[in-house]
Structures are given as C-alpha cells and as structure tokens.
Write an enzyme that holds these catalytic residues in place. Structure first.
Site, PDB file in Angstrom:
ATOM      1  CB  SER A 149      -0.893   0.011   1.239  1.00 52.85           C
ATOM      2  OG  SER A 149      -1.549   1.259   1.381  1.00 52.85           O
ATOM      3  CE1 TYR A 163      -3.659  -2.263   4.996  1.00 53.92           C
ATOM      4  CE2 TYR A 163      -3.365   0.056   4.465  1.00 53.92           C
ATOM      5  CZ  TYR A 163      -3.569  -1.254   4.060  1.00 53.92           C
ATOM      6  OH  TYR A 163      -3.662  -1.541   2.714  1.00 53.92           O
TER       7      TYR A 163
END
Length: 254
Positions: A149, A163
């Site tokens: 990501s 995250y």
C-alpha cells in the site's frame, strides 16, 4: 494431467473473492494461469470468480482460509501442490486495515489481528512457496508479488498508522527475499496501490473514503481494481523476467 496442463503456470492468490484479488484472478486466468484462490467468507462471490476464471480456460482450486489462522495459512501451499503438482507463483493479496481513526484510538487487539493477516500469514505462505519453487531445493523457480500500500511510505497519520506499519513490513519482505532468493530463481516484487475503489474501506468504517480522498490525489480520483491488477500481471509475466525487488506504485501520482 495433460502435457498442455503441465506447462501452464500455477499461481496462488490469497483473498481472491472480491476487489483487487478477484480482478487479479480474472486477469491471470485470461493470461493462461491455473489458480489457487483463497477466501474467508462470502462463498457466492468466491464461486462467481471461480466461474469467470474457468470460463477463460483456467483450472481453479478454491480454498476457504481465514488468514488470521496461521495453521490454516500454512496448508495453502501444500494443498495447491497436492492439486496441481507444483506452483509457480504467489500473490499475497489478503489484507485488512483495521478501523480508520487516530493512532491513540487503535486497540492493541485489532492491531494484532492486522499483523497476523497482513504480515505473519504472508510470511508463512511465502516461506512454503519459496521452499517449493527454489531451484536450490529442486524447484523450477517462480514469482512472488506482495500487495502492499502507498500507506507504507506515507505512514497514514490520523487514518491507520498500524496498517501502514504492517505494509511497510511486507515491503521489507520483498526487499530481503528478492535478494536472498534471486540466486535460486525466485523473483519477489511489490505492487503498492494508492486509494482504490474496493470494499476494504467499508470494512474500516469509511465506505466513501475513496471519493473523500480524491481531491488530495494528483489525478483527482481513486484507482480502480483493474489498474492494480495490470501491474501484477506484468510482474508475473516473462516481460518481468529481470524485475525483482521492485515496488510498483499505482497511486495516481501520490
């Protein structure tokens, strides 16, 4: 197994029942891959992806696996080999974000779950996949793609720092494993999506997050799943035969 079937690549995709994983499955099936697809729930969605891939000529093994269960994750590669005799590729796609919110509000129990799914499960599956594919262990080589990501680089303050941390760990897996196993015929790469229109945002409590973030993206829109899948297809192809340790950022300019 027919001679033609034996020549087809066999790729594992975790978390392939919807979103980015489902589109990767459809695209690789169209490129001639046989597939091992995992899903956690929503069997109807998973079976729909299987049917679409089979319509492209792929043989497909569908496995129900909760990637937070590391014992179950450890069985993915052995089941794939039992079904197809070999694997040639792995896409570590399954992942969760945890709830969107400030870092100080992130419960440790939720963070532990994020790390089990996003870091520990990929370690378990990748170790097993590389052990099978490594030419130094009698394998034929292969390719691993980690779906990371853009958050791994930005840190995602006020959104989901934990995250982002988990995805930075996945990036480190790419860097280290690509160097360690390049001599053994295994390429390891990363695709880092930016904000993409998938259901992961609803699961994090902000279903409209992609459109909310659009004004801050240079291209002024979120990504679509086919734009992420295209990068994975490239990395799995012979065109990427000299590409390892790379991080392809598909983030609209961010």
């Amino acid at each position: 197994m027919t001679p033609d079937a034996a020549a087809r690549p066999v790729t594992i995709i975790t978390g392939a029942s919807r979103g980015i994983g489902a589109e990767i499955a459809r695209r690789l099936a169209a490129e001639g891959h046989d597939l091992v697809l995992t899903y956690r729930d929503r069997l109807d969605d998973a079976e729909r992806v299987v049917a679409e891939c089979e319509a492209s000529g792929a043989r497909v093994l569908l496995l129900r696996v909760d990637m937070a269960d590391l014992d179950a994750a450890a069985q993915v590669v052995p089941q794939a080999i039992a079904a197809f005799g070999m694997i040639t590729g792995l896409v570590n796609n399954a992942g969760i974000t945890g709830r969107i919110g400030p870092f100080l509000d992130a419960p440790l129990e939720e963070t532990e779950l994020v790390f089990r799914v996003n870091v520990l499960a990929p370690i378990v599956v990748t170790q097993s996949a590389i052990a099978h594919m490594s030419t130094e262990r009698g394998g034929a080589g292969g390719s691993v793609v980690n779906i990371s990501s853009g958050a791994a680089k930005s840190g995602s303050p006020n959104t989901y720092i934990t995250y982002a941390m988990s995805k930075a760990a996945l990036n480190a897996l790419t860097t280290g494993a690509s160097k360690e196993f390049g001599p053994a015929g295994v390429r390891v790469n990363t695709v880092s999506p930016g904000t993409t229109r998938t259901e992961i945002h609803a699961a994090a409590g902000r279903p409209n997050a992609p459109d909310e973030r659009a004004p801050g993206i240079p291209m002024r829109r979120p990504g679509e799943v086919h734009e992420i899948a295209g990068a994975v297809v490239y990395l799995m192809s012979t065109d990427a035969s000299y590409t390892s340790g790379a991080d392809i950022r598909v983030a609209g300019g961010n």
